[in-house]
Write a protein that holds these residues in place. Structure first.
Motif, PDB file in Angstrom:
ATOM      1  N   ARG A  60       0.835  -1.207   0.000  1.00 21.41           N
ATOM      2  CA  ARG A  60       0.000   0.000   0.000  1.00 21.41           C
ATOM      3  C   ARG A  60       0.873   1.262   0.000  1.00 21.41           C
ATOM      4  NH1 ARG A  60      -3.441  -1.330   3.665  1.00 21.41           N
ATOM      5  NH2 ARG A  60      -5.132  -1.780   2.243  1.00 21.41           N
ATOM      6  N   ASP A  61       1.921   1.284   0.836  1.00 21.86           N
ATOM      7  CA  ASP A  61       2.817   2.445   0.888  1.00 21.86           C
ATOM      8  C   ASP A  61       3.529   2.659  -0.444  1.00 21.86           C
ATOM      9  OD1 ASP A  61       2.096   2.823   3.526  1.00 21.86           O
ATOM     10  OD2 ASP A  61       3.919   1.897   4.342  1.00 21.86           O
ATOM     11  N   PHE A  62       4.032   1.575  -1.040  1.00 19.31           N
ATOM     12  CA  PHE A  62       4.733   1.680  -2.311  1.00 19.31           C
ATOM     13  C   PHE A  62       3.816   2.224  -3.407  1.00 19.31           C
ATOM     14  CE2 PHE A  62       5.740  -0.255  -6.441  1.00 19.31           C
ATOM     15  CZ  PHE A  62       6.984   0.313  -6.665  1.00 19.31           C
ATOM     16  N   LEU A  63       2.631   1.634  -3.522  1.00 21.76           N
ATOM     17  CA  LEU A  63       1.699   2.082  -4.554  1.00 21.76           C
ATOM     18  C   LEU A  63       1.235   3.515  -4.324  1.00 21.76           C
ATOM     19  CD1 LEU A  63      -0.441  -1.138  -5.077  1.00 21.76           C
ATOM     20  CD2 LEU A  63       1.315  -0.211  -6.599  1.00 21.76           C
ATOM     21  N   SER A  64       1.045   3.890  -3.088  1.00 24.85           N
ATOM     22  CA  SER A  64       0.651   5.274  -2.777  1.00 24.85           C
ATOM     23  C   SER A  64       1.708   6.255  -3.257  1.00 24.85           C
ATOM     24  CB  SER A  64       0.438   5.440  -1.277  1.00 24.85           C
ATOM     25  OG  SER A  64      -0.649   4.686  -0.836  1.00 24.85           O
ATOM     26  N   GLU A  65       2.982   5.923  -3.010  1.00 26.45           N
ATOM     27  CA  GLU A  65       4.074   6.798  -3.450  1.00 26.45           C
ATOM     28  C   GLU A  65       4.138   6.874  -4.973  1.00 26.45           C
ATOM     29  OE1 GLU A  65       6.123   8.804  -1.697  1.00 26.45           O
ATOM     30  OE2 GLU A  65       4.889   8.248   0.029  1.00 26.45           O
ATOM     31  N   VAL A  66       3.960   5.741  -5.646  1.00 27.57           N
ATOM     32  CA  VAL A  66       3.999   5.723  -7.115  1.00 27.57           C
ATOM     33  C   VAL A  66       2.882   6.591  -7.686  1.00 27.57           C
ATOM     34  CG1 VAL A  66       3.672   4.262  -9.158  1.00 27.57           C
ATOM     35  CG2 VAL A  66       5.154   3.489  -7.297  1.00 27.57           C
ATOM     36  N   PHE A  67       1.656   6.386  -7.216  1.00 25.93           N
ATOM     37  CA  PHE A  67       0.528   7.160  -7.737  1.00 25.93           C
ATOM     38  C   PHE A  67       0.628   8.638  -7.358  1.00 25.93           C
ATOM     39  CE2 PHE A  67      -1.673   2.906  -7.743  1.00 25.93           C
ATOM     40  CZ  PHE A  67      -1.691   2.800  -9.129  1.00 25.93           C
ATOM     41  N   ARG A  68       1.175   8.947  -6.186  1.00 28.70           N
ATOM     42  CA  ARG A  68       1.352  10.346  -5.791  1.00 28.70           C
ATOM     43  C   ARG A  68       2.362  11.021  -6.718  1.00 28.70           C
ATOM     44  NH1 ARG A  68       3.094   9.950  -0.601  1.00 28.70           N
ATOM     45  NH2 ARG A  68       0.966   9.540   0.039  1.00 28.70           N
ATOM     46  N   ALA A  69       3.433  10.308  -7.074  1.00 28.90           N
ATOM     47  CA  ALA A  69       4.441  10.855  -7.988  1.00 28.90           C
ATOM     48  C   ALA A  69       3.862  11.086  -9.380  1.00 28.90           C
ATOM     49  CB  ALA A  69       5.643   9.921  -8.076  1.00 28.90           C
ATOM     50  N   MET A  70       2.880  10.276  -9.750  1.00 28.53           N
ATOM     51  CA  MET A  70       2.233  10.416 -11.053  1.00 28.53           C
ATOM     52  C   MET A  70       1.124  11.478 -11.029  1.00 28.53           C
ATOM     53  SD  MET A  70       1.985   6.367 -11.998  1.00 28.53           S
ATOM     54  CE  MET A  70       1.101   6.584 -13.526  1.00 28.53           C
ATOM     55  N   GLY A  71       0.849  12.022  -9.838  1.00 25.05           N
ATOM     56  CA  GLY A  71      -0.188  13.037  -9.706  1.00 25.05           C
ATOM     57  C   GLY A  71      -1.591  12.459  -9.738  1.00 25.05           C
ATOM     58  N   MET A  72      -1.721  11.199  -9.396  1.00 25.82           N
ATOM     59  CA  MET A  72      -3.030  10.546  -9.453  1.00 25.82           C
ATOM     60  C   MET A  72      -3.563  10.328  -8.034  1.00 25.82           C
ATOM     61  SD  MET A  72      -2.185   7.618 -12.285  1.00 25.82           S
ATOM     62  CE  MET A  72      -3.844   6.985 -12.367  1.00 25.82           C
ATOM     63  N   GLN A  73      -4.858  10.497  -7.896  1.00 24.62           N
ATOM     64  CA  GLN A  73      -5.510  10.179  -6.634  1.00 24.62           C
ATOM     65  C   GLN A  73      -6.293   8.892  -6.834  1.00 24.62           C
ATOM     66  OE1 GLN A  73      -7.916  13.531  -5.532  1.00 24.62           O
ATOM     67  NE2 GLN A  73      -6.229  14.523  -4.453  1.00 24.62           N
ATOM     68  N   VAL A  74      -5.902   7.869  -6.103  1.00 24.78           N
ATOM     69  CA  VAL A  74      -6.551   6.574  -6.266  1.00 24.78           C
ATOM     70  C   VAL A  74      -6.881   6.003  -4.874  1.00 24.78           C
ATOM     71  CG1 VAL A  74      -5.364   6.024  -8.415  1.00 24.78           C
ATOM     72  CG2 VAL A  74      -4.371   5.303  -6.267  1.00 24.78           C
ATOM     73  N   GLU A  75      -7.803   5.053  -4.863  1.00 22.07           N
ATOM     74  CA  GLU A  75      -8.110   4.315  -3.655  1.00 22.07           C
ATOM     75  C   GLU A  75      -7.541   2.912  -3.840  1.00 22.07           C
ATOM     76  OE1 GLU A  75     -11.927   2.760  -1.058  1.00 22.07           O
ATOM     77  OE2 GLU A  75     -12.252   3.959  -2.832  1.00 22.07           O
ATOM     78  N   ILE A  76      -6.696   2.497  -2.923  1.00 15.48           N
ATOM     79  CA  ILE A  76      -6.038   1.203  -3.031  1.00 15.48           C
ATOM     80  C   ILE A  76      -6.780   0.210  -2.137  1.00 15.48           C
ATOM     81  CG2 ILE A  76      -3.897  -0.070  -2.650  1.00 15.48           C
ATOM     82  CD1 ILE A  76      -2.450   2.621  -3.088  1.00 15.48           C
ATOM     83  N   LEU A  77      -7.322  -0.820  -2.752  1.00 14.69           N
ATOM     84  CA  LEU A  77      -8.014  -1.871  -2.007  1.00 14.69           C
ATOM     85  C   LEU A  77      -7.222  -3.161  -2.143  1.00 14.69           C
ATOM     86  CD1 LEU A  77     -11.649  -1.167  -3.261  1.00 14.69           C
ATOM     87  CD2 LEU A  77     -10.604  -0.451  -1.126  1.00 14.69           C
ATOM     88  N   ILE A  78      -6.844  -3.733  -1.021  1.00 12.34           N
ATOM     89  CA  ILE A  78      -6.078  -4.974  -1.049  1.00 12.34           C
ATOM     90  C   ILE A  78      -6.903  -6.068  -0.392  1.00 12.34           C
ATOM     91  CG2 ILE A  78      -4.011  -6.143  -0.201  1.00 12.34           C
ATOM     92  CD1 ILE A  78      -2.573  -3.483  -0.334  1.00 12.34           C
TER      93      ILE A  78
END
Length: 82
Positions: free
Chosen positions: A64-82
Motif C-alpha cells: 500500500r505504501d509503495f503504490l501510494s508513493e507511485v501514484f502520488r508521484a504520477m499526480g493521481m488520486q486513487v483508492e487502493i483496495l487490497i
C-alpha cells in the motif's frame, strides 16, 4: 512505523493505552519495556512504567505504501483496495 513511548502506572496499562492510540489489537503490535516502574512506599517514590510500542508491518502495508508513493508521484488520486 516508528515506535511511540507511553508511560502509565503499570506495563499492562501502558500496553492498553498503546493499543488504543494505535487502533490495533494485541496480536498486531510489538513493544519493548523501557522501565517496569515501581509502586514506591505508600505511593511515595513511585515510578511509572514506560514502553515503546508500534504496529507490526505487514506485506499489505508495504505494498500500500509503495503504490501510494507511485501514484502520488504520477499526480493521481486513487483508492487502493487490497
Amino acid at each position: 512505523m516508528d515506535f511511540i513511548e507511553i508511560s502509565a502506572k503499570t506495563v499492562d496499562e501502558a500496553v492498553t493505552e498503546g493499543l488504543i492510540r494505535l487502533g490495533a489489537t494485541s496480536d498486531k503490535i510489538e513493544y519493548e519495556v523501557i522501565e517496569k516502574g515501581s509502586t514506591g512506599f505508600f505511593g511515595i517514590g513511585s515510578k511509572p512504567a514506560k514502553i515503546r510500542i508500534r504496529k507490526k508491518s505487514t506485506i499489505e502495508d508495504h505494498v500500500r505504501d509503495f503504490l501510494s508513493e507511485v501514484f502520488r508521484a504520477m499526480g493521481m488520486q486513487v483508492e487502493i483496495l487490497i
